[in-house]
Design a protein around this motif. Structure first.
Motif: not given
Length: 173
Positions: A14, A106-107, A114, A116, A122, A125-126
């Protein structure tokens, strides 16, 4: 450069987690290990590399689709493509490197590291399948490998292990 034969890892997290700062620390470690690398930054917002009034800015403003500037130390190219280039298209334009590190894609289907931070509270994401490692400042209830956020050397070890698997044909691209 052939994007199918080039190992790529993307750094995700994030906003505010420190992806850029982490990469700033990691790049010299990887360079000291003898790796030639490229770093690609994805920006979801409008950015401007050229400065108003400079020659390259003026050429672009006049309508040039591609403007380059070079000297004995640097080469830069500014292109205004008709649509956003895919990661594969960008990598195909790069000179030969040992690895491409990306930030913010990220896509993409690239393996991910990642970043963090507990303070941001948060979720990751992965997916587990995408993750090489989570660099974190707190232990997480996640089965993915985790390293302390300050362990840049450990992250470099993870990347070198990935490169060895990639070279052997046992890692996903």
């Amino acid at each position: 450069m052939n994007p199918d034969l080039t190992p790529m890892i993307t750094f995700v997290g994030k906003s505010g987690t420190g992806k850029t700062t982490f990469l700033e620390k990691l790049i010299p470690v990887l360079k000291a290990r003898g790796l030639r690398l490229a770093v690609l930054k994805h920006d979801a917002h409008h950015f401007e590399m050229d400065k108003p009034g400079k020659d390259t800015y003026r050429f672009t403003a006049a309508g040039a689709d591609v403007v380059t500037i070079s000297n004995q130390e640097k080469f830069a190219m500014i292109e205004q493509p008709p649509e956003e280039l895919s990661l594969r298209d960008i990598v195909s334009r790069l000179p030969q490197v040992d690895i491409v590190l990306t930030e913010g894609y990220k896509k993409s289907s690239c393996p991910k590291i990642e970043i963090h931070r507990q303070a941001l509270n948060r979720p990751i994401l992965s997916t587990l399948e995408e993750l090489l490692v989570i660099m974190t400042d707190e232990p997480l209830d996640n089965p993915a490998p985790q390293l302390p956020l300050e362990d840049v050397e450990g992250c470099a070890d993870v990347i070198e292990a990935y490169l060895a698997r990639f070279s052997a044909g046992t890692a996903d691209a």
